[in-house]
Design an enzyme around this catalytic site. Structure first.
Site, short mmCIF file in Angstrom:
data_model
loop_
_atom_site.label_atom_id
_atom_site.label_comp_id
_atom_site.label_asym_id
_atom_site.label_seq_id
_atom_site.Cartn_x
_atom_site.Cartn_y
_atom_site.Cartn_z
N ASN A 112 0.86 -1.19 0.00
CA ASN A 112 0.00 0.00 0.00
C ASN A 112 0.89 1.23 0.00
O ASN A 112 2.06 1.17 0.41
CB ASN A 112 -0.89 0.00 1.26
CG ASN A 112 -1.83 1.18 1.29
OD1 ASN A 112 -2.43 1.54 0.27
ND2 ASN A 112 -1.96 1.81 2.45
N HIS A 114 0.74 5.16 1.54
CA HIS A 114 -0.02 6.01 2.45
C HIS A 114 0.61 7.40 2.44
O HIS A 114 1.83 7.53 2.54
CB HIS A 114 0.01 5.41 3.86
CG HIS A 114 -0.80 6.21 4.83
ND1 HIS A 114 -2.18 6.18 4.83
CD2 HIS A 114 -0.44 7.07 5.79
CE1 HIS A 114 -2.62 7.01 5.76
NE2 HIS A 114 -1.59 7.56 6.36
C1 GRF Z 1 -2.73 8.70 -2.83
O1 GRF Z 1 -2.50 9.91 -2.18
C2 GRF Z 1 -2.31 7.55 -1.95
O2 GRF Z 1 -1.24 7.86 -1.11
C3 GRF Z 1 -3.53 7.29 -1.13
O3 GRF Z 1 -4.61 7.52 -1.99
C4 GRF Z 1 -4.22 8.44 -3.02
C5 GRF Z 1 -4.51 7.77 -4.32
O4 GRF Z 1 -4.28 8.59 -5.42
N1 GRF Z 1 -3.50 5.95 -0.58
P1 GRF Z 1 -4.35 7.99 -6.87
O5 GRF Z 1 -5.71 7.34 -7.03
O6 GRF Z 1 -3.24 6.99 -7.02
O7 GRF Z 1 -4.21 9.16 -7.79
#
Ligand code: GRF
Length: 221
Positions: A112, A114
């Protein structure tokens, strides 16, 4: 050359999919040697689905609103993902908490990203919380997923300075640029077999990473 034996990536999204797009680009540019064999979303209108289709990647929608219980949704999702036989399952803005059964099934190959410098600010509104605390830095962390929310062992962390007068939106946008660098790198390391899990530690090339993961420095990569 046959692509049959390339490592297989499955990506789970809920929305925009810009991290997914960064992975698609990293593969296109040759910095990751793998095939994305599935992009699955829990929302039928996730914008990233269009991007994936455009890149001719197989997509699936497992709409969580169609399931009465979380465990049923997770079981359907797990079946869909398992069918794709992934070497790596990437959560890229996937906004559902996965149950223990799902995490256990893919543990060690489930990552993941974050948007905070974990262990700071698990959960939501990370950028605003960093601003509210007067932090000097914000950032993002790629980590293996365990059953602790945003608590699995960090692999790599990228930081950006918080500027005077910063807003959550401005900080988010700078952090997102870092995310697009560090997630492909973590995926590449995993697929090259350079990462391993040893209890709550992550080893890179056999050496334990710091508790907050590899400290990414843009000039090094
Ligand atoms: C990102 O900021 C990621 O860190 C978080 O959700 C957001 C997803 O953005 N988990 P994207 O859909 O990849 O543009």
């Amino acid at each position: 050359m046959s692509t049959t034996h390339k490592p297989r990536i499955a990506i789970l999204i809920s929305g925009r999919g810009s991290n997914m797009e960064a992975l698609i680009q990293a593969i296109a540019q040759g910095s990751i040697d793998a095939n994305i064999v599935l992009v699955a979303a829990n929302r039928p209108n996730a914008k990233g689905l269009l991007t994936a289709k455009h890149a001719q990647i197989p997509t699936a929608v497992i709409d969580h609103t169609q399931f009465e219980q979380r465990t049923q949704f997770d079981a359907a999702l797990a079946e869909c993902v398992a069918t794709a036989q992934p070497d790596l399952v990437i959560l890229a803005g996937f906004m559902r908490i996965l149950s223990a059964a799902f995490v256990d099934q893919f543990e060690g190959r489930l990552m993941n990203i974050h948007p905070s410098l974990l262990p700071k600010y698990p959960g939501l509104h990370t950028h605003q919380r960093a601003l509210d605390q007067g932090d000097a830095f914000g950032g993002a962390t790629v980590h293996y997923v365990t059953n602790e929310l945003d608590g699995g062992p960090p692999i790599i962390q990228g930081r950006v300075a918080i500027l005077p007068g910063d807003t959550a939106a401005a900080l988010q946008s700078r952090v997102l640029q870092i995310e697009h660098q560090i997630y492909p790198l973590a995926a590449q390391w995993h697929l090259q077999g350079r990462l391993s899990l040893a209890g709550s530690n992550v080893l890179l090339d056999g050496v334990a990473l710091p508790e907050s993961g590899y400290a990414w420095n843009p000039s090094q990569c």
